[in-house]
Design a protein around this motif. Sequence first.
Motif, short mmCIF file in Angstrom:
data_model
loop_
_atom_site.label_atom_id
_atom_site.label_comp_id
_atom_site.label_asym_id
_atom_site.label_seq_id
_atom_site.Cartn_x
_atom_site.Cartn_y
_atom_site.Cartn_z
N ASP A 36 47.44 81.19 90.68
CA ASP A 36 46.59 80.00 90.62
C ASP A 36 45.83 79.93 89.30
N ARG A 37 45.02 78.91 89.14
CA ARG A 37 44.32 78.66 87.87
C ARG A 37 43.29 79.73 87.56
N GLU A 38 42.91 80.54 88.54
CA GLU A 38 41.97 81.64 88.33
C GLU A 38 42.68 82.96 88.08
N GLY A 39 44.00 82.93 87.98
CA GLY A 39 44.75 84.14 87.71
C GLY A 39 45.00 85.01 88.92
N ARG A 54 44.09 89.58 93.27
CA ARG A 54 44.15 89.67 91.80
C ARG A 54 45.18 90.73 91.41
N PRO A 55 45.98 90.46 90.37
CA PRO A 55 47.03 91.41 89.99
C PRO A 55 46.52 92.62 89.23
N ARG A 56 45.27 92.58 88.75
CA ARG A 56 44.69 93.71 88.04
C ARG A 56 43.35 94.07 88.68
N GLY A 57 42.98 95.33 88.54
CA GLY A 57 41.70 95.77 89.07
C GLY A 57 41.80 96.20 90.52
N PRO A 58 40.63 96.41 91.15
CA PRO A 58 40.63 96.84 92.56
C PRO A 58 41.33 95.82 93.46
N VAL A 59 42.02 96.33 94.46
CA VAL A 59 42.77 95.46 95.37
C VAL A 59 41.84 94.90 96.43
N HIS A 60 41.75 93.58 96.45
CA HIS A 60 40.98 92.89 97.48
C HIS A 60 41.80 91.70 97.94
N VAL A 76 51.64 76.09 93.14
CA VAL A 76 50.23 75.75 92.99
C VAL A 76 50.12 74.42 92.26
N LEU A 77 49.36 73.50 92.83
CA LEU A 77 49.15 72.19 92.22
C LEU A 77 47.96 72.23 91.25
N PRO A 78 47.88 71.28 90.33
CA PRO A 78 46.78 71.28 89.37
C PRO A 78 45.39 71.26 90.00
N ASP A 79 45.25 70.68 91.19
CA ASP A 79 43.94 70.61 91.83
C ASP A 79 43.61 71.86 92.66
N GLY A 80 44.48 72.88 92.60
CA GLY A 80 44.23 74.12 93.31
C GLY A 80 44.86 74.21 94.68
N ARG A 81 45.33 73.10 95.21
CA ARG A 81 46.03 73.16 96.49
C ARG A 81 47.41 73.78 96.30
N VAL A 82 48.02 74.20 97.39
CA VAL A 82 49.27 74.95 97.31
C VAL A 82 50.32 74.30 98.20
N LEU A 83 51.47 73.99 97.61
CA LEU A 83 52.60 73.55 98.40
C LEU A 83 53.28 74.77 99.00
N VAL A 84 53.67 74.66 100.25
CA VAL A 84 54.30 75.78 100.96
C VAL A 84 55.55 75.28 101.66
N CYS A 85 56.67 75.92 101.37
CA CYS A 85 57.87 75.70 102.17
C CYS A 85 57.81 76.66 103.33
N ASP A 86 57.59 76.12 104.51
CA ASP A 86 57.55 76.95 105.71
C ASP A 86 58.88 76.78 106.43
N ALA A 87 59.57 77.89 106.64
CA ALA A 87 60.91 77.83 107.21
C ALA A 87 60.93 77.26 108.61
N GLU A 88 59.79 77.28 109.30
CA GLU A 88 59.72 76.80 110.67
C GLU A 88 59.02 75.45 110.80
N ARG A 89 58.11 75.13 109.88
CA ARG A 89 57.29 73.93 110.04
C ARG A 89 57.58 72.84 109.02
N GLY A 90 58.32 73.15 107.96
CA GLY A 90 58.64 72.15 106.97
C GLY A 90 57.85 72.33 105.69
N LEU A 91 57.69 71.22 104.96
CA LEU A 91 56.96 71.24 103.70
C LEU A 91 55.48 70.99 103.98
#
Length: 341
Positions: A36-39, A54-60, A76-91
């Motif tokens: 995402d836009r925050e890394g 976060r990919p670096r530092g302590p794992v949380h 990840v969309l520019p506004d921070g929302r996330v598109l998800v392809c869900d194999a059972e529920r759709g887009l």
Amino acid sequence: MTPRLSVTARTAGPGVLPPLRPIPLGGTGPEDVVVDREGRVITGVADGRILRVRPRGPVHVEEIARTGGRPLGLEVLPDGRVLVCDAERGLLRVTPEADADAGSGSGSGSGSGGSVEVLTDRVAGEPLRFCSSVAAGADGTVYFTASSRRFGHQEWLGELMERTATGRLLRLPPGGGEPEVLLDGLDFANGVVLAEDESWVAVAETGAYRLTRLWLSGPRAGQRDTLVENLPGFPGSLSRGMDGTVWIALAGPRPRPLDWLRRAPGGVRRAAWRAVRPLPIRPRPATRVLGIGPGGRVRHDLRRRRAGYRMVTGVYEHDGMLILGSLLEKGIVVCELPGRA
């Protein structure tokens, strides 16, 4: 027409994938990975949770939503929302938990703090089955894949063995509406990626070991060709790197028996699937990713044998790192990106 390019004919030689650093998630099967836009890395696991770490530092590990199904491909969309392809529920479209108060969606679904909105779960009146991967254009157009019209995600091996070639590349216009079928008859449609200028969209045909490209603009608009073929393994998710590199996750090497089976008559393929269906899947403990240029030339061929991380289905470049996901493992891994060729 652009000539077809073969990986085996254009690869100068393999490189060594740097040591992998595991990030446990407390969940199984982070099939795709995005940043995402925050890394922060966002992924989905088998129990329906969408997680952020976060990919670096302590794992949380943070849980930002629950889809109520099986999340696979993400964007990840520019506004921070996330598109998800869900194999059972759709887009789906997810507003992460920390951002849910913005009220940017009228969501319906089983979010855990974050809201989950179903964008589409049908195509021409038919239930959307095995929704797999997704990419979004700058204007809000969404390109996504459905891997099979016969098999669900839990029987993905059946699709590879029987070779129904019922995968599709679909397009959802900005603001929603009815999905449009752009390509049909794909051999296990999987990862999807847009060119930097959005002049074309490419889709991984996992069963055919190739990336098929559809031109969206310019003199070849509407034409279909092959971006790269004869891949050395099963292509999974696709992503675009900082310099236009298209990254390909290779879920496993090409097994000769399966190559033979896929050329056999349909009755033989169906019988073979019935025979192996109850058996456990044991992928090889090898890790491999490819990076190709926009014209199909191989820039990176990175592999590590006996890496202890199996069935790489997701790859994403960020901040000098490669982040990998897997359909089977209990976490993601990260490594430093070797110098570009």
